[in-house]
Motif scaffolding. Structure first.
Motif, PDB file in Angstrom:
ATOM      1  N   ASP A   1      -0.250  13.071  52.900  1.00 33.78           N
ATOM      2  CA  ASP A   1      -1.534  13.371  53.529  1.00 33.78           C
ATOM      3  C   ASP A   1      -1.855  12.360  54.622  1.00 33.78           C
ATOM      4  N   SER A   2      -1.598  11.090  54.345  1.00 38.67           N
ATOM      5  CA  SER A   2      -1.858  10.048  55.331  1.00 38.67           C
ATOM      6  C   SER A   2      -0.943  10.202  56.541  1.00 38.67           C
ATOM      7  N   ALA A   3       0.340  10.451  56.296  1.00 39.06           N
ATOM      8  CA  ALA A   3       1.305  10.570  57.389  1.00 39.06           C
ATOM      9  C   ALA A   3       0.966  11.742  58.303  1.00 39.06           C
ATOM     10  N   VAL A   4       0.671  12.902  57.712  1.00 42.19           N
ATOM     11  CA  VAL A   4       0.373  14.088  58.518  1.00 42.19           C
ATOM     12  C   VAL A   4      -0.941  13.901  59.273  1.00 42.19           C
ATOM     13  N   ALA A   5      -1.956  13.356  58.599  1.00 39.03           N
ATOM     14  CA  ALA A   5      -3.255  13.154  59.250  1.00 39.03           C
ATOM     15  C   ALA A   5      -3.132  12.236  60.461  1.00 39.03           C
ATOM     16  N   GLN A   6      -2.311  11.181  60.347  1.00 45.11           N
ATOM     17  CA  GLN A   6      -2.189  10.217  61.442  1.00 45.11           C
ATOM     18  C   GLN A   6      -1.307  10.722  62.577  1.00 45.11           C
ATOM     19  N   SER A   7      -0.265  11.445  62.240  1.00 49.90           N
ATOM     20  CA  SER A   7       0.717  11.818  63.264  1.00 49.90           C
ATOM     21  C   SER A   7       0.519  13.223  63.822  1.00 49.90           C
ATOM     22  N   PHE A   8      -0.457  13.972  63.291  1.00 48.18           N
ATOM     23  CA  PHE A   8      -0.623  15.357  63.728  1.00 48.18           C
ATOM     24  C   PHE A   8      -0.907  15.441  65.223  1.00 48.18           C
ATOM     25  N   THR A   9      -1.854  14.651  65.683  1.00 46.37           N
ATOM     26  CA  THR A   9      -2.192  14.681  67.102  1.00 46.37           C
ATOM     27  C   THR A   9      -1.006  14.242  67.953  1.00 46.37           C
ATOM     28  N   HIS A  10      -0.272  13.243  67.477  1.00 44.31           N
ATOM     29  CA  HIS A  10       0.870  12.714  68.222  1.00 44.31           C
ATOM     30  C   HIS A  10       1.937  13.783  68.426  1.00 44.31           C
ATOM     31  N   PHE A  11       2.243  14.539  67.361  1.00 47.79           N
ATOM     32  CA  PHE A  11       3.337  15.505  67.430  1.00 47.79           C
ATOM     33  C   PHE A  11       2.884  16.906  67.836  1.00 47.79           C
ATOM     34  N   ILE A  12       1.638  17.285  67.508  1.00 47.63           N
ATOM     35  CA  ILE A  12       1.181  18.649  67.753  1.00 47.63           C
ATOM     36  C   ILE A  12       0.230  18.730  68.942  1.00 47.63           C
ATOM     37  N   GLY A  13      -0.531  17.660  69.191  1.00 42.11           N
ATOM     38  CA  GLY A  13      -1.453  17.661  70.318  1.00 42.11           C
ATOM     39  C   GLY A  13      -2.822  18.205  69.999  1.00 42.11           C
ATOM     40  N   LEU A  14      -3.164  18.318  68.698  1.00 36.66           N
ATOM     41  CA  LEU A  14      -4.478  18.793  68.265  1.00 36.66           C
ATOM     42  C   LEU A  14      -5.060  17.799  67.274  1.00 36.66           C
ATOM     43  N   PRO A  15      -6.392  17.771  67.114  1.00 36.97           N
ATOM     44  CA  PRO A  15      -6.993  16.841  66.159  1.00 36.97           C
ATOM     45  C   PRO A  15      -6.530  17.115  64.730  1.00 36.97           C
ATOM     46  N   ALA A  16      -6.488  16.072  63.909  1.00 32.78           N
ATOM     47  CA  ALA A  16      -5.970  16.203  62.550  1.00 32.78           C
ATOM     48  C   ALA A  16      -6.804  17.156  61.708  1.00 32.78           C
ATOM     49  N   PHE A  17      -8.128  17.060  61.811  1.00 34.11           N
ATOM     50  CA  PHE A  17      -8.976  17.942  60.994  1.00 34.11           C
ATOM     51  C   PHE A  17      -9.482  19.100  61.855  1.00 34.11           C
ATOM     52  N   PRO A  18      -9.358  20.336  61.362  1.00 26.75           N
ATOM     53  CA  PRO A  18      -8.928  20.758  60.013  1.00 26.75           C
ATOM     54  C   PRO A  18      -7.465  21.165  59.930  1.00 26.75           C
ATOM     55  N   PHE A  19      -6.707  20.893  61.012  1.00 24.61           N
ATOM     56  CA  PHE A  19      -5.371  21.467  61.090  1.00 24.61           C
ATOM     57  C   PHE A  19      -4.358  20.785  60.174  1.00 24.61           C
ATOM     58  N   ALA A  20      -4.457  19.458  60.014  1.00 19.28           N
ATOM     59  CA  ALA A  20      -3.480  18.748  59.187  1.00 19.28           C
ATOM     60  C   ALA A  20      -3.526  19.188  57.721  1.00 19.28           C
ATOM     61  N   PRO A  21      -4.706  19.241  57.070  1.00 12.57           N
ATOM     62  CA  PRO A  21      -4.722  19.697  55.672  1.00 12.57           C
ATOM     63  C   PRO A  21      -4.175  21.113  55.504  1.00 12.57           C
ATOM     64  N   LEU A  22      -4.486  21.990  56.464  1.00  7.46           N
ATOM     65  CA  LEU A  22      -3.971  23.358  56.383  1.00  7.46           C
ATOM     66  C   LEU A  22      -2.453  23.378  56.562  1.00  7.46           C
TER      67      LEU A  22
END
Length: 354
Positions: free
Chosen positions: A243-264
């Protein structure tokens, strides 16, 4: 009252959908297709307008169709973003800045190709260089990379006399496997590497250490906690949990804010793989390492996995343990950007504990 409650509920759902549409519209720079989300963002405003000034029947029907379509298509876009995030998590693009074995001619001259199987039969491919002493270290690369990622560390340790084993985790480099599991199956890959070293004929190795970077560090912790026969563990830039890894790196790799996309994204990835993210928590597993010595290293300029994750792992670990927060160093770049101190610390750590 019931009708008012329904109207409020519909309004809230459309407000959430409109906000999500706006957030996705802002992400059109990363995914051009998300520009369509702007068409759905005004839906809650249309709803409020219809409540305040009820339109004629035809316009009311058109407004209802638009609002319903906005809600449904925003949900479809949201799931699409989660699918892209999940796909990139399971099948990441390879690293493009790894060193080459030829950059380390002494190590290259001693390397022999090896292969062994993980617990589920996945074929793992690597390099083995036999050192002049009875101790060995298994080098574990990062999430998107392959064994070349840890060549600088391997060269440092080989120069100090250690036998070194570098291998490609599943679905990386030349190894088999269908997807990267962010440490879940990789911990079995680590145990297979340790067992491979233990099974080699004379002269063999007297003790084995692990040195892992990023996902390799998380996998090292979980493998050792699960009973891998090792005498010391060193990790750099390890994440405390999925959860921590995806929340922190989501924007870096995907280009969108972590919430709500990372938990989904995590939820969808769990559905696709059958893996529970709650089973990939190095911060929780690390307590089981004691009394195996642990060295935790983390760059203070790490924007992919922040140093707070390394500090959390260190805090949860039992003694003996060491923490080195590396000034000015980004994700997993300690051996490259602070080579002299890095060499001194890891050689001393394995000298003392193997």
């Amino acid at each position: 009252m019931a009708r008012i409650g329904v109207r409020v509920a519909i309004g809230l759902l459309l407000a959430v959908a409109g906000a999500l549409a706006a957030v996705m519209g802002l992400g059109a720079g990363a995914f051009a297709a998300l520009a369509v989300a702007w068409l759905f963002a005004p839906a809650p405003l249309v709803y409020v307008y219809c409540l305040l000034r009820p339109p004629a029947r035809r316009r009311r029907v058109a407004a209802n169709v638009y609002m319903g379509a906005s809600f449904v298509l925003t949900a479809v876009l949201l799931l699409g973003v989660a699918w892209v995030g999940s796909e990139r998590a399971l099948h990441p693009d390879p690293c493009d800045d790894m060193p080459a074995l030829a950059d380390y001619p002494v190590l290259e001259a001693a390397v022999e190709p090896v292969a062994f199987d993980s617990a589920d039969g996945t074929r793992l491919v690597g390099w083995l260089a036999a050192g002049t002493r009875a101790e060995a270290v298994v080098l574990l690369h990062g999430y998107r990379c392959d064994r070349r990622d840890v060549l600088p560390q391997a060269d440092m340790l080989f120069e100090a006399g250690f036998t070194v084993l570098l291998f490609d985790f599943r679905s990386r480099g030349e190894s088999g496997g269908d997807f990267v599991s962010l440490g879940y199956h990789e911990r079995d890959d680590v145990r297979a590497a340790v067992d491979f070293l233990r099974s080699r004929p004379s002269p063999g190795v007297a003790s084995i250490g692990l040195l892992g970077v990023s996902q390799g560090g998380a996998s090292a912790i979980m493998a050792a906690a699960a009973g891998a026969d090792v005498g010391a563990v060193a990790v750099e830039a390890a994440f405390r949990s999925i959860d921590s890894a995806v929340a922190q790196s989501f924007t870096h790799f995907i280009g969108l804010p972590a919430f709500p996309f990372a938990p989904l994204t995590v939820w969808l990835t769990e559905r696709r793989t059958g893996i529970d993210a709650g089973d990939i928590v190095p911060e929780r597993a690390v307590a089981a390492l004691a009394p195996t010595p642990l060295l935790v290293m983390h760059g203070l300029a790490d924007e992919t996995i922040g140093p707070a994750d390394g500090e959390a792992i260190f805090a949860a670990a039992g003694a003996p343990k060491e923490l080195w927060l590396i000034p000015g160093v980004a994700h997993g770049d300690g051996a490259r950007d602070a080579p002299d101190e890095y060499r001194r610390r890891i050689v001393a750590f394995f000298d003392e504990n193997l």
